[in-house]
Design an enzyme around this catalytic site. Sequence first.
Site, mmCIF file in Angstrom:
data_model
loop_
_atom_site.group_PDB
_atom_site.id
_atom_site.type_symbol
_atom_site.label_atom_id
_atom_site.label_comp_id
_atom_site.label_asym_id
_atom_site.label_seq_id
_atom_site.Cartn_x
_atom_site.Cartn_y
_atom_site.Cartn_z
ATOM 1 N N THR A 48 -10.145 -5.127 12.069
ATOM 2 C CA THR A 48 -10.641 -4.376 10.916
ATOM 3 C C THR A 48 -9.646 -3.309 10.494
ATOM 4 O OG1 THR A 48 -12.904 -4.706 11.689
ATOM 5 C CG2 THR A 48 -12.556 -2.967 10.077
ATOM 6 N N THR A 49 -9.099 -2.569 11.474
ATOM 7 C CA THR A 49 -8.153 -1.501 11.180
ATOM 8 C C THR A 49 -6.869 -2.051 10.561
ATOM 9 O OG1 THR A 49 -9.065 -0.279 13.050
ATOM 10 C CG2 THR A 49 -6.974 0.504 12.189
ATOM 11 N N TYR A 136 -16.882 -8.923 19.719
ATOM 12 C CA TYR A 136 -16.796 -7.608 19.068
ATOM 13 C C TYR A 136 -18.105 -7.307 18.358
ATOM 14 C CZ TYR A 136 -14.770 -4.217 15.659
ATOM 15 O OH TYR A 136 -14.495 -3.125 14.873
ATOM 16 N N LYS A 164 -16.142 -5.665 22.945
ATOM 17 C CA LYS A 164 -15.773 -4.426 22.265
ATOM 18 C C LYS A 164 -17.041 -3.817 21.676
ATOM 19 C CE LYS A 164 -13.059 -2.432 18.487
ATOM 20 N NZ LYS A 164 -12.166 -2.679 17.342
ATOM 21 N N ILE A 207 -10.409 -0.086 22.617
ATOM 22 C CA ILE A 207 -9.611 -0.576 21.493
ATOM 23 C C ILE A 207 -9.706 0.523 20.448
ATOM 24 C CG2 ILE A 207 -9.365 -2.361 19.732
ATOM 25 C CD1 ILE A 207 -10.478 -4.361 21.751
#
Length: 296
Positions: A48-49, A136, A164, A207
């Site tokens: 996503t980042t 995630y 995550k 993360i």
Amino acid sequence: MTHDTFTGAMPALTTPFHEDGSIDFETFKQNVRRVEREGVHGVVPVGTTGESATMTHDEHVAVIEAAVEAVDSVPVVAGSGSNNTEEALDLSRRAAEAGADGLLLISPYYNTPEPAGMEEHFRTVADEVDLPQIVYNVPGRTGRNIAVETAESLASHENIVGYKAASGDLGRVGEVIERTRGENFAVLSGDDALTLPVMSLGGKGAISVAANLVPERTSRLVEHALADEYAAARELQFELGPLFRTLFVETNPIPIKEAQAMCDQQPVTMRPPLSRLREESREELRAVLTDLGLDV
């Protein structure tokens, strides 16, 4: 590989773009080398980042290849999830071919499948792609939590070695850790502000968005927690707390890319529909970076 491969602090890497919107691969590789030099335990591209939602599949794979080329010895855990199981499977196969050491798979978004469908989605990829995989959970992005029972069941799969946690719900995270502690399964914080609380419950690392900017301090925080040195870890958590909060004052990755630009690590360019950080937030961020002793 075991879950120990994914223990520690791993930055959720940002993706630098040129002014025309194309990927700045040279700056990306410089950033990968920088964070590894400063002590991170792995890198996570095209999550996503990393603005993966705006990339073509070919761009997605090219970024993974660039990360693999840039690292020296830490693992590359590539984002390869999708709300389409066949697409996630294709991206995961291509990530493996690109040299990724592991995969990060977001739960299916928009579709909001029932637990049975969600479990089948993850198992399909894990059955077909022989790489260690981290599921995630980020309901703020996907609209649905991964059920604790689903996480417990998935932990028995030999290729699913991590989770995550980015729900913001410590009770849920604690229950996942409790139910999977007998498995080869690492729970990692996906929220910098909750890294230390998650690790106090038995989490194995993070993360991290902040690790793009302050990799050495983020890595030390996690290493102290792994060594049960909680007084030292707490001091770093408190020192970095204002940064952790400010990096989420607007939609991620807007603040972290603005912070990296302020520190001359990369351009601030983002792909639409993301916008620049608001001026009032920019001044707040600059003050936090200055207080941390960063050169802005």
